[in-house]
Design a protein around this motif. Structure first.
Motif, PDB file in Angstrom:
ATOM      1  N   VAL A 223       0.979  -1.115  -0.071  1.00  0.00           N
ATOM      2  CA  VAL A 223       0.064  -0.124  -0.046  1.00  0.00           C
ATOM      3  C   VAL A 223       0.828   1.368  -0.021  1.00  0.00           C
ATOM      4  N   ILE A 224       0.747   2.146  -0.936  1.00  0.00           N
ATOM      5  CA  ILE A 224       1.749   3.268  -1.069  1.00  0.00           C
ATOM      6  C   ILE A 224       0.970   4.541  -1.066  1.00  0.00           C
ATOM      7  N   LEU A 225       1.178   5.512  -0.198  1.00  0.00           N
ATOM      8  CA  LEU A 225       0.563   6.874  -0.167  1.00  0.00           C
ATOM      9  C   LEU A 225       1.310   7.796  -0.768  1.00  0.00           C
ATOM     10  N   GLY A 226       1.024   8.760  -1.262  1.00  0.00           N
ATOM     11  CA  GLY A 226       1.763   9.861  -1.929  1.00  0.00           C
ATOM     12  C   GLY A 226       1.094  11.184  -1.931  1.00  0.00           C
ATOM     13  N   TYR A 227       1.660  12.142  -2.174  1.00  0.00           N
ATOM     14  CA  TYR A 227       1.468  13.579  -2.005  1.00  0.00           C
ATOM     15  C   TYR A 227       2.010  14.564  -3.196  1.00  0.00           C
ATOM     16  N   THR A 228       1.558  15.394  -3.694  1.00  0.00           N
ATOM     17  CA  THR A 228       1.901  16.293  -4.486  1.00  0.00           C
ATOM     18  C   THR A 228       2.359  17.653  -3.821  1.00  0.00           C
ATOM     19  N   GLY A 229       3.078  18.477  -4.522  1.00  0.00           N
ATOM     20  CA  GLY A 229       3.689  19.607  -3.788  1.00  0.00           C
ATOM     21  C   GLY A 229       4.961  19.452  -2.754  1.00  0.00           C
ATOM     22  N   ILE A 230       4.818  20.750  -2.242  1.00  0.00           N
ATOM     23  CA  ILE A 230       6.260  20.738  -1.205  1.00  0.00           C
ATOM     24  C   ILE A 230       5.793  20.280   0.172  1.00  0.00           C
ATOM     25  N   SER A 231       4.657  20.469   0.614  1.00  0.00           N
ATOM     26  CA  SER A 231       4.202  19.909   1.898  1.00  0.00           C
ATOM     27  C   SER A 231       3.448  18.709   1.904  1.00  0.00           C
ATOM     28  N   ASP A 232       3.295  17.666   2.680  1.00  0.00           N
ATOM     29  CA  ASP A 232       2.478  16.703   2.849  1.00  0.00           C
ATOM     30  C   ASP A 232       1.423  16.802   3.996  1.00  0.00           C
ATOM     31  N   HIS A 233       1.265  17.956   4.359  1.00  0.00           N
ATOM     32  CA  HIS A 233       0.038  18.319   5.472  1.00  0.00           C
ATOM     33  C   HIS A 233      -1.131  17.568   5.179  1.00  0.00           C
ATOM     34  N   LEU A 234      -1.540  17.743   3.749  1.00  0.00           N
ATOM     35  CA  LEU A 234      -2.909  16.931   3.651  1.00  0.00           C
ATOM     36  C   LEU A 234      -2.698  15.439   3.440  1.00  0.00           C
ATOM     37  N   LEU A 235      -1.870  15.189   3.366  1.00  0.00           N
ATOM     38  CA  LEU A 235      -1.627  13.612   3.527  1.00  0.00           C
ATOM     39  C   LEU A 235      -1.635  13.088   4.654  1.00  0.00           C
ATOM     40  N   ARG A 236      -1.117  13.853   5.700  1.00  0.00           N
ATOM     41  CA  ARG A 236      -0.924  13.583   7.266  1.00  0.00           C
ATOM     42  C   ARG A 236      -2.410  13.780   7.752  1.00  0.00           C
ATOM     43  N   LYS A 237      -3.069  14.662   7.283  1.00  0.00           N
ATOM     44  CA  LYS A 237      -4.643  14.874   7.562  1.00  0.00           C
ATOM     45  C   LYS A 237      -5.436  13.443   7.138  1.00  0.00           C
ATOM     46  N   TYR A 238      -5.076  13.187   6.000  1.00  0.00           N
ATOM     47  CA  TYR A 238      -5.722  11.910   5.501  1.00  0.00           C
ATOM     48  C   TYR A 238      -5.362  10.685   6.480  1.00  0.00           C
ATOM     49  N   ILE A 239      -4.199  10.456   6.585  1.00  0.00           N
ATOM     50  CA  ILE A 239      -4.101   9.651   7.590  1.00  0.00           C
ATOM     51  C   ILE A 239      -4.445   9.514   8.892  1.00  0.00           C
ATOM     52  N   ALA A 240      -4.553  10.766   9.642  1.00  0.00           N
ATOM     53  CA  ALA A 240      -5.415  11.054  10.685  1.00  0.00           C
ATOM     54  C   ALA A 240      -6.960  10.634  10.583  1.00  0.00           C
ATOM     55  N   ASP A 241      -7.402  11.024   9.452  1.00  0.00           N
ATOM     56  CA  ASP A 241      -8.779  10.649   9.355  1.00  0.00           C
ATOM     57  C   ASP A 241      -8.978   9.069   8.965  1.00  0.00           C
ATOM     58  N   SER A 242      -7.953   8.353   8.712  1.00  0.00           N
ATOM     59  CA  SER A 242      -8.087   7.025   8.122  1.00  0.00           C
ATOM     60  C   SER A 242      -7.723   5.929   9.098  1.00  0.00           C
ATOM     61  N   GLY A 243      -7.565   6.077  10.379  1.00  0.00           N
ATOM     62  CA  GLY A 243      -6.613   5.301  11.368  1.00  0.00           C
ATOM     63  C   GLY A 243      -7.304   4.051  11.214  1.00  0.00           C
ATOM     64  N   ASP A 244      -8.536   3.700  11.368  1.00  0.00           N
ATOM     65  CA  ASP A 244      -9.105   2.174  11.328  1.00  0.00           C
ATOM     66  C   ASP A 244      -8.585   1.640   9.955  1.00  0.00           C
ATOM     67  N   LEU A 245      -8.750   2.085   8.942  1.00  0.00           N
ATOM     68  CA  LEU A 245      -8.663   1.515   7.662  1.00  0.00           C
ATOM     69  C   LEU A 245      -7.059   1.143   7.449  1.00  0.00           C
ATOM     70  N   LEU A 246      -6.324   2.004   8.052  1.00  0.00           N
ATOM     71  CA  LEU A 246      -4.740   2.089   7.774  1.00  0.00           C
ATOM     72  C   LEU A 246      -4.342   1.130   8.665  1.00  0.00           C
ATOM     73  N   ASN A 247      -4.588   1.096  10.014  1.00  0.00           N
ATOM     74  CA  ASN A 247      -4.437   0.271  11.010  1.00  0.00           C
ATOM     75  C   ASN A 247      -4.500  -1.257  10.718  1.00  0.00           C
ATOM     76  N   ALA A 248      -5.539  -1.445   9.966  1.00  0.00           N
ATOM     77  CA  ALA A 248      -5.768  -2.841   9.444  1.00  0.00           C
ATOM     78  C   ALA A 248      -4.733  -3.432   8.731  1.00  0.00           C
ATOM     79  N   TYR A 249      -3.916  -2.512   7.575  1.00  0.00           N
ATOM     80  CA  TYR A 249      -2.939  -2.961   7.005  1.00  0.00           C
ATOM     81  C   TYR A 249      -1.954  -3.798   7.876  1.00  0.00           C
ATOM     82  N   GLY A 250      -1.716  -3.365   8.937  1.00  0.00           N
ATOM     83  CA  GLY A 250      -0.745  -4.063   9.870  1.00  0.00           C
ATOM     84  C   GLY A 250       0.610  -3.481   9.967  1.00  0.00           C
ATOM     85  N   LYS A 251       0.803  -2.768   9.057  1.00  0.00           N
ATOM     86  CA  LYS A 251       2.254  -2.034   8.948  1.00  0.00           C
ATOM     87  C   LYS A 251       2.127  -0.803   8.408  1.00  0.00           C
ATOM     88  N   GLU A 252       3.372   0.074   8.726  1.00  0.00           N
ATOM     89  CA  GLU A 252       3.212   1.550   8.169  1.00  0.00           C
ATOM     90  C   GLU A 252       3.136   1.490   6.612  1.00  0.00           C
TER      91      GLU A 252
END
Length: 278
Positions: A223-252
């Motif tokens: 599972v690969i996460l990506g972001y465009t631009g200079i800052s990854d702040h919106l990706l970090r927000k997505y990760i924070a909003d997606s805890g249960d879904l991403l935690n089910a992956y079992g790894k970072e």
């Protein structure tokens, strides 16, 4: 069996990455100035120029000659080469790889029918299969079988670059800006298409996650996460909003910046995820 992977820079992999991976750069042109993607222009420098220029840059495919050079160099020290390219429906890069490798034995060419984090997911899984001692023929067969299951979703922060690229009208872009519309795009059968629209980034994040839940993702595959631009702040927000879904992956999940090939068309502050359907 010693195997080398060759991949174009539309995968957003930047050298040095892994001893078994060779990245051949595409060309990015702003006005009269051309750069080698990830070599003479970094992802950060690309976005700095993108916001400065009124017109969009354009990217050029890796040439047959560059694939020929990379393939011959890899075959000197390896038993086989696997070339993974961005979608043949988005670029002539795949066809140029076929031409560049013509007449050479033990060279396998994979059309990812994808780009950016999707292409990267195939590369990372190929490295896992190399570590498991699989042959090049087996790896190529498994990658080709996985391509139809590969999914990429991206939540865009702005309609501006779709407007500049002629994909939507100025009126639609203006109205979308007023309503804080966030388009969601995907790669469908090798082509980038509009999947839906959301009001605001939180609703957009929910849209991505509902799609992923409905499709189901294979937790044994990258599972690969990506972001465009200079800052990854919106990706970090997505990760924070997606805890249960991403935690089910079992790894970072792997996190990577996205460069010129996709960044040109979606602009900065987009969030993307690549996964394989279960």
């Amino acid at each position: 069996m010693k195997i080398q992977i060759i991949v174009d820079s539309a995968s957003d992999i930047v050298s040095p990455y892994h001893e078994n991976v060779t990245v051949v750069p595409m060309t990015v042109t702003f006005g009269e100035n051309s750069y080698l993607d990830g070599v003479t222009i970094s992802h950060r420098e690309f976005y700095e120029k993108l916001v400065e220029y009124e017109t969009l840059p354009f990217t050029s495919a890796v040439s047959p000659y560059d694939f020929e050079k990379a393939t011959d160099a890899a075959l000197k020290d390896n038993d086989a080469v696997i070339i993974i390219t961005l979608s043949s429906k988005l670029s002539s890069t795949y066809q140029n790889a076929v031409i560049g490798a013509d007449g050479r034995e033990n060279v396998y060419i994979i059309d990812s029918l994808n780009v950016a984090v999707g292409e990267r997911a195939l590369v990372d899984y190929a490295l896992t299969l190399i570590d498991r001692g699989r042959s090049a023929d087996e790896i190529a067969g498994e990658l080709n079988a996985l391509v139809p299951r590969l999914r990429v979703l991206a939540l865009l922060d702005t309609l501006e670059y779709l407007k500049k690229g002629g994909r939507i009208s100025k009126t639609v872009a203006f109205a979308g800006g007023l309503l804080n519309i966030k388009p969601v795009v995907t790669v469908d059968d090798g082509e980038v298409t509009l999947l839906g629209k959301a009001r605001g980034s939180r609703q957009g994040n929910n849209y991505l996650n509902e799609y992923i839940r409905s499709a189901g993702y294979d937790k044994k595959l990258p599972v690969i996460l990506g972001y465009t631009g200079i800052s990854d702040h919106l990706l970090r927000k997505y990760i924070a909003d997606s805890g249960d879904l991403l935690n089910a992956y079992g790894k970072e999940p792997v996190i990577t910046s996205i460069g010129a090939t996709i960044g040109t068309h979606v602009g900065p502050n987009a969030v993307a995820i690549a996964f394989f359907e279960a």
